[in-house]
Scaffold this motif. Structure first.
Motif, mmCIF file in Angstrom:
data_model
loop_
_atom_site.group_PDB
_atom_site.id
_atom_site.type_symbol
_atom_site.label_atom_id
_atom_site.label_comp_id
_atom_site.label_asym_id
_atom_site.label_seq_id
_atom_site.Cartn_x
_atom_site.Cartn_y
_atom_site.Cartn_z
ATOM 1 N N GLY A 188 0.828 -1.200 0.000
ATOM 2 C CA GLY A 188 0.000 0.000 0.000
ATOM 3 C C GLY A 188 0.857 1.241 0.000
ATOM 4 N N GLU A 189 0.373 2.292 0.620
ATOM 5 C CA GLU A 189 1.122 3.526 0.800
ATOM 6 C C GLU A 189 0.650 4.194 2.080
ATOM 7 N N LEU A 190 1.454 5.103 2.586
ATOM 8 C CA LEU A 190 1.041 5.899 3.738
ATOM 9 C C LEU A 190 -0.220 6.658 3.327
ATOM 10 N N VAL A 191 -1.213 6.684 4.191
ATOM 11 C CA VAL A 191 -2.541 7.176 3.829
ATOM 12 C C VAL A 191 -2.526 8.624 3.332
ATOM 13 N N ARG A 192 -3.304 8.861 2.272
ATOM 14 C CA ARG A 192 -3.618 10.203 1.768
ATOM 15 C C ARG A 192 -5.058 10.484 2.173
ATOM 16 N N ILE A 193 -5.270 11.467 2.991
ATOM 17 C CA ILE A 193 -6.630 11.807 3.426
ATOM 18 C C ILE A 193 -7.131 12.889 2.480
ATOM 19 N N GLU A 194 -8.118 12.524 1.667
ATOM 20 C CA GLU A 194 -8.522 13.410 0.579
ATOM 21 C C GLU A 194 -9.927 13.989 0.716
ATOM 22 N N SER A 195 -10.598 13.687 1.838
ATOM 23 C CA SER A 195 -11.938 14.253 2.038
ATOM 24 C C SER A 195 -12.269 14.271 3.521
ATOM 25 N N ALA A 196 -13.252 15.090 3.865
ATOM 26 C CA ALA A 196 -13.707 15.143 5.254
ATOM 27 C C ALA A 196 -14.311 13.801 5.670
ATOM 28 N N ALA A 197 -15.027 13.136 4.757
ATOM 29 C CA ALA A 197 -15.642 11.842 5.086
ATOM 30 C C ALA A 197 -14.566 10.805 5.410
ATOM 31 N N GLU A 198 -13.508 10.755 4.603
ATOM 32 C CA GLU A 198 -12.422 9.807 4.861
ATOM 33 C C GLU A 198 -11.727 10.141 6.182
ATOM 34 N N HIS A 199 -11.466 11.431 6.418
ATOM 35 C CA HIS A 199 -10.816 11.856 7.656
ATOM 36 C C HIS A 199 -11.671 11.493 8.869
ATOM 37 N N LYS A 253 -0.435 7.528 20.422
ATOM 38 C CA LYS A 253 -1.757 7.679 19.830
ATOM 39 C C LYS A 253 -1.768 8.594 18.608
ATOM 40 N N ASP A 254 -0.605 9.009 18.116
ATOM 41 C CA ASP A 254 -0.521 9.841 16.930
ATOM 42 C C ASP A 254 -0.123 8.961 15.746
ATOM 43 N N TYR A 255 -0.555 9.314 14.539
ATOM 44 C CA TYR A 255 -0.362 8.470 13.365
ATOM 45 C C TYR A 255 0.157 9.288 12.186
ATOM 46 N N TRP A 256 1.218 8.801 11.557
ATOM 47 C CA TRP A 256 1.720 9.440 10.348
ATOM 48 C C TRP A 256 0.719 9.298 9.208
ATOM 49 N N ILE A 257 0.631 10.372 8.391
ATOM 50 C CA ILE A 257 -0.095 10.334 7.125
ATOM 51 C C ILE A 257 0.875 10.809 6.044
ATOM 52 N N ASN A 258 0.510 10.643 4.795
ATOM 53 C CA ASN A 258 1.402 10.920 3.671
ATOM 54 C C ASN A 258 1.312 12.394 3.252
ATOM 55 N N LEU A 259 1.636 13.299 4.131
ATOM 56 C CA LEU A 259 1.599 14.727 3.816
ATOM 57 C C LEU A 259 2.876 15.358 4.350
ATOM 58 N N CYS A 305 10.345 14.817 10.879
ATOM 59 C CA CYS A 305 10.133 13.519 10.209
ATOM 60 C C CYS A 305 10.786 12.355 10.946
ATOM 61 N N SER A 306 11.730 12.647 11.826
ATOM 62 C CA SER A 306 12.412 11.590 12.586
ATOM 63 C C SER A 306 11.623 11.134 13.814
ATOM 64 N N THR A 307 10.546 11.844 14.158
ATOM 65 C CA THR A 307 9.716 11.475 15.301
ATOM 66 C C THR A 307 9.126 10.087 15.062
ATOM 67 N N ARG A 308 9.040 9.292 16.114
ATOM 68 C CA ARG A 308 8.537 7.922 15.971
ATOM 69 C C ARG A 308 7.067 7.870 16.411
ATOM 70 N N LEU A 309 6.205 7.629 15.435
ATOM 71 C CA LEU A 309 4.766 7.526 15.666
ATOM 72 C C LEU A 309 4.267 6.212 15.077
ATOM 73 N N HIS A 310 3.001 5.946 15.278
ATOM 74 C CA HIS A 310 2.340 4.871 14.545
ATOM 75 C C HIS A 310 2.075 5.403 13.136
ATOM 76 N N ALA A 311 1.478 4.586 12.285
ATOM 77 C CA ALA A 311 1.180 4.997 10.916
ATOM 78 C C ALA A 311 -0.153 4.397 10.477
ATOM 79 N N ILE A 312 -0.716 4.977 9.444
ATOM 80 C CA ILE A 312 -1.894 4.407 8.795
ATOM 81 C C ILE A 312 -1.527 4.146 7.347
ATOM 82 N N CYS A 313 -1.622 2.886 6.934
ATOM 83 C CA CYS A 313 -1.370 2.512 5.547
ATOM 84 C C CYS A 313 -2.715 2.419 4.820
ATOM 85 N N GLU A 314 -2.669 2.696 3.520
ATOM 86 C CA GLU A 314 -3.869 2.642 2.691
ATOM 87 C C GLU A 314 -3.592 1.799 1.454
#
Length: 171
Positions: free
Chosen positions: A57-68, A88-94, A157-166
């Motif tokens: 997949g890829e790191l999530v791209r949040i492209e709408s309010a509904a998806e967010h 409790k924070d999650y990386w997104i592809n932005l 960008c070096s901060t260590r968080l969880h991630a959401i893949c899409e």
């Protein structure tokens, strides 16, 4: 009787199990034409990009309010119900790593992306948390920020968080 909010959450949450086009198996959830995986590992933003690509997949791209809003709902459920998520924070592809102040989705992160895919695309949807982006030095990568009710926040960008893949269900 279940609260209405929980009923709506359960109805809208569909596990990827039985979805042949989702690379995440039973650990994913679907919304629209996408399947998502909330990653337990602690990763830097570049590591999160690589991790999601390795999963197909890829790191999530949040492209709408509904998806967010869907992703916020799942993040809140995990915060409440899954004690194995200690961050409790999650990386997104932005990111604005290419041009400071121009927040763009990183292109061509999927291994099977067509060669004519755009390399970067300015974000048409953003929903920043309070005081964000604050652009303190080297805060070039974006995640869903727990303290900002899972709105967008910027970090080094070096901060260590969880991630959401899409994963697009069409792949």
């Amino acid at each position: 009787m279940l609260p209405l909010g929980l009923v709506v959450a359960l109805v809208s949450l569909t596990l990827c199990e039985g979805q042949p086009n989702c690379h995440f198996g039973s650990k994913g959830v679907t919304f629209g034409e996408s399947c998502y995986k909330f990653v337990h590992e602690h990763l830097s933003w570049p590591e999160a990009v690589t991790y999601c690509v390795a999963l197909g997949g890829e790191l999530v791209r949040i492209e709408s309010a509904a998806e967010h809003n869907f992703l916020i709902q799942i993040a809140k459920q995990l915060k409440q119900n899954d004690t194995s998520f200690d961050i409790k924070d999650y990386w997104i592809n932005l990111s604005d790593v290419i041009v400071q102040g121009e927040w763009a989705w990183l292109g061509n992160t999927r291994l099977d992306a067509p060669s004519d895919s755009p390399s970067n695309e300015l974000a048409s949807y953003v929903r920043w948390g309070p005081t964000q982006p604050d652009n303190t030095p080297r805060e070039d990568c974006v995640g869903l920020w727990l303290q900002g009710d899972f709105l967008f926040g910027d970090w080094p960008c070096s901060t260590r968080l969880h991630a959401i893949c899409e994963d697009s269900m069409g792949h």
